[in-house]
Design a protein around this motif. Structure first.
Motif, PDB file in Angstrom:
ATOM      1  N   ASP A   8       0.827  -1.201   0.000  1.00  0.00           N
ATOM      2  CA  ASP A   8       0.000   0.000   0.000  1.00  0.00           C
ATOM      3  C   ASP A   8       0.863   1.253   0.000  1.00  0.00           C
ATOM      4  O   ASP A   8       0.582   2.206  -0.740  1.00  0.00           O
ATOM      5  CB  ASP A   8      -0.935  -0.006   1.208  1.00  0.00           C
ATOM      6  CG  ASP A   8      -1.929   1.117   1.151  1.00  0.00           C
ATOM      7  OD1 ASP A   8      -2.551   1.307   0.084  1.00  0.00           O
ATOM      8  OD2 ASP A   8      -2.099   1.810   2.171  1.00  0.00           O
ATOM      9  N   ILE A   9       1.909   1.272   0.800  1.00  0.00           N
ATOM     10  CA  ILE A   9       2.830   2.409   0.815  1.00  0.00           C
ATOM     11  C   ILE A   9       3.524   2.541  -0.542  1.00  0.00           C
ATOM     12  O   ILE A   9       3.701   3.644  -1.070  1.00  0.00           O
ATOM     13  CB  ILE A   9       3.881   2.253   1.940  1.00  0.00           C
ATOM     14  CG1 ILE A   9       3.211   2.344   3.295  1.00  0.00           C
ATOM     15  CG2 ILE A   9       4.987   3.283   1.821  1.00  0.00           C
ATOM     16  CD1 ILE A   9       2.670   3.695   3.642  1.00  0.00           C
ATOM     17  N   LEU A  10       3.908   1.416  -1.115  1.00  0.00           N
ATOM     18  CA  LEU A  10       4.541   1.430  -2.431  1.00  0.00           C
ATOM     19  C   LEU A  10       3.594   1.977  -3.494  1.00  0.00           C
ATOM     20  O   LEU A  10       3.982   2.796  -4.336  1.00  0.00           O
ATOM     21  CB  LEU A  10       4.993   0.022  -2.793  1.00  0.00           C
ATOM     22  CG  LEU A  10       5.863  -0.130  -4.025  1.00  0.00           C
ATOM     23  CD1 LEU A  10       7.170   0.614  -3.845  1.00  0.00           C
ATOM     24  CD2 LEU A  10       6.116  -1.594  -4.287  1.00  0.00           C
ATOM     25  N   TRP A  77       5.429  11.832   2.770  1.00  0.00           N
ATOM     26  CA  TRP A  77       6.452  11.378   3.707  1.00  0.00           C
ATOM     27  C   TRP A  77       5.950  11.446   5.149  1.00  0.00           C
ATOM     28  O   TRP A  77       6.089  10.484   5.905  1.00  0.00           O
ATOM     29  CB  TRP A  77       7.718  12.218   3.539  1.00  0.00           C
ATOM     30  CG  TRP A  77       8.790  11.836   4.497  1.00  0.00           C
ATOM     31  CD1 TRP A  77       9.098  12.463   5.658  1.00  0.00           C
ATOM     32  CD2 TRP A  77       9.676  10.716   4.400  1.00  0.00           C
ATOM     33  NE1 TRP A  77      10.123  11.821   6.278  1.00  0.00           N
ATOM     34  CE2 TRP A  77      10.494  10.747   5.537  1.00  0.00           C
ATOM     35  CE3 TRP A  77       9.846   9.716   3.464  1.00  0.00           C
ATOM     36  CZ2 TRP A  77      11.476   9.791   5.749  1.00  0.00           C
ATOM     37  CZ3 TRP A  77      10.826   8.772   3.697  1.00  0.00           C
ATOM     38  CH2 TRP A  77      11.627   8.815   4.826  1.00  0.00           C
ATOM     39  N   SER A  78       5.341  12.576   5.525  1.00  0.00           N
ATOM     40  CA  SER A  78       4.931  12.725   6.925  1.00  0.00           C
ATOM     41  C   SER A  78       3.664  11.938   7.258  1.00  0.00           C
ATOM     42  O   SER A  78       3.484  11.542   8.407  1.00  0.00           O
ATOM     43  CB  SER A  78       4.723  14.205   7.251  1.00  0.00           C
ATOM     44  OG  SER A  78       3.667  14.729   6.479  1.00  0.00           O
ATOM     45  N   ASP A  79       2.783  11.717   6.280  1.00  0.00           N
ATOM     46  CA  ASP A  79       1.538  11.007   6.562  1.00  0.00           C
ATOM     47  C   ASP A  79       1.645   9.491   6.380  1.00  0.00           C
ATOM     48  O   ASP A  79       0.918   8.751   7.025  1.00  0.00           O
ATOM     49  CB  ASP A  79       0.414  11.522   5.653  1.00  0.00           C
ATOM     50  CG  ASP A  79       0.064  12.967   5.951  1.00  0.00           C
ATOM     51  OD1 ASP A  79       0.439  13.459   7.023  1.00  0.00           O
ATOM     52  OD2 ASP A  79      -0.574  13.599   5.077  1.00  0.00           O
ATOM     53  N   ALA A  80       2.516   9.032   5.495  1.00  0.00           N
ATOM     54  CA  ALA A  80       2.540   7.595   5.184  1.00  0.00           C
ATOM     55  C   ALA A  80       3.846   6.919   5.586  1.00  0.00           C
ATOM     56  O   ALA A  80       3.838   5.892   6.260  1.00  0.00           O
ATOM     57  CB  ALA A  80       2.282   7.383   3.695  1.00  0.00           C
ATOM     58  N   VAL A  81       4.951   7.473   5.179  1.00  0.00           N
ATOM     59  CA  VAL A  81       6.234   6.786   5.370  1.00  0.00           C
ATOM     60  C   VAL A  81       6.727   6.915   6.810  1.00  0.00           C
ATOM     61  O   VAL A  81       7.111   5.916   7.437  1.00  0.00           O
ATOM     62  CB  VAL A  81       7.282   7.313   4.372  1.00  0.00           C
ATOM     63  CG1 VAL A  81       8.634   6.683   4.633  1.00  0.00           C
ATOM     64  CG2 VAL A  81       6.841   7.064   2.952  1.00  0.00           C
ATOM     65  N   LEU A  82       6.739   8.111   7.339  1.00  0.00           N
ATOM     66  CA  LEU A  82       7.262   8.326   8.691  1.00  0.00           C
ATOM     67  C   LEU A  82       6.482   7.550   9.764  1.00  0.00           C
ATOM     68  O   LEU A  82       7.103   6.941  10.640  1.00  0.00           O
ATOM     69  CB  LEU A  82       7.283   9.823   8.999  1.00  0.00           C
ATOM     70  CG  LEU A  82       8.267  10.281  10.048  1.00  0.00           C
ATOM     71  CD1 LEU A  82       9.684   9.846   9.700  1.00  0.00           C
ATOM     72  CD2 LEU A  82       8.224  11.788  10.181  1.00  0.00           C
TER      73      LEU A  82
END
Length: 88
Positions: A8-10, A77-82
């Motif tokens: 999902d992140i990908l 980046w701040s909502d999904a990856v971090l």
């Protein structure tokens, strides 16, 4: 992190890259079509005539849409990856 979360992140990352690159690619396509039409109408077959206007238009669009691109990338980046990095 499960396999589904990873994919999902990908998927979200790929979509962000499509959204970020769309303005530049659209302008390159439009300028290429206009220059190609101009070359066909005037029978001018100069290689630099297609390259220079495309690069100039792409740089102008990049300069104008830099804040949009940065905002999308930082929100991804701040909502999904971090949170994935911090959470686990």
């Amino acid at each position: 992190m499960s396999e589904a979360e990873f994919f999902d992140i990908l998927r979200q990352g790929l979509w962000v890259s499509v959204v970020i690159s769309a303005p530049i690619l659209a302008v390159a396509l439009l300028v290429g079509l206009v220059v190609g039409l101009f070359q066909a109408l005037t029978s001018i077959q100069e290689m630099t005539l297609t390259f220079v206007p495309k690069v100039a238009a792409m740089l102008a669009v990049f300069w104008v849409s830099m804040s949009f691109m940065t905002r999308n990338l930082t929100s991804f980046w701040s909502d999904a990856v971090l949170p994935m990095i911090v959470g686990g």
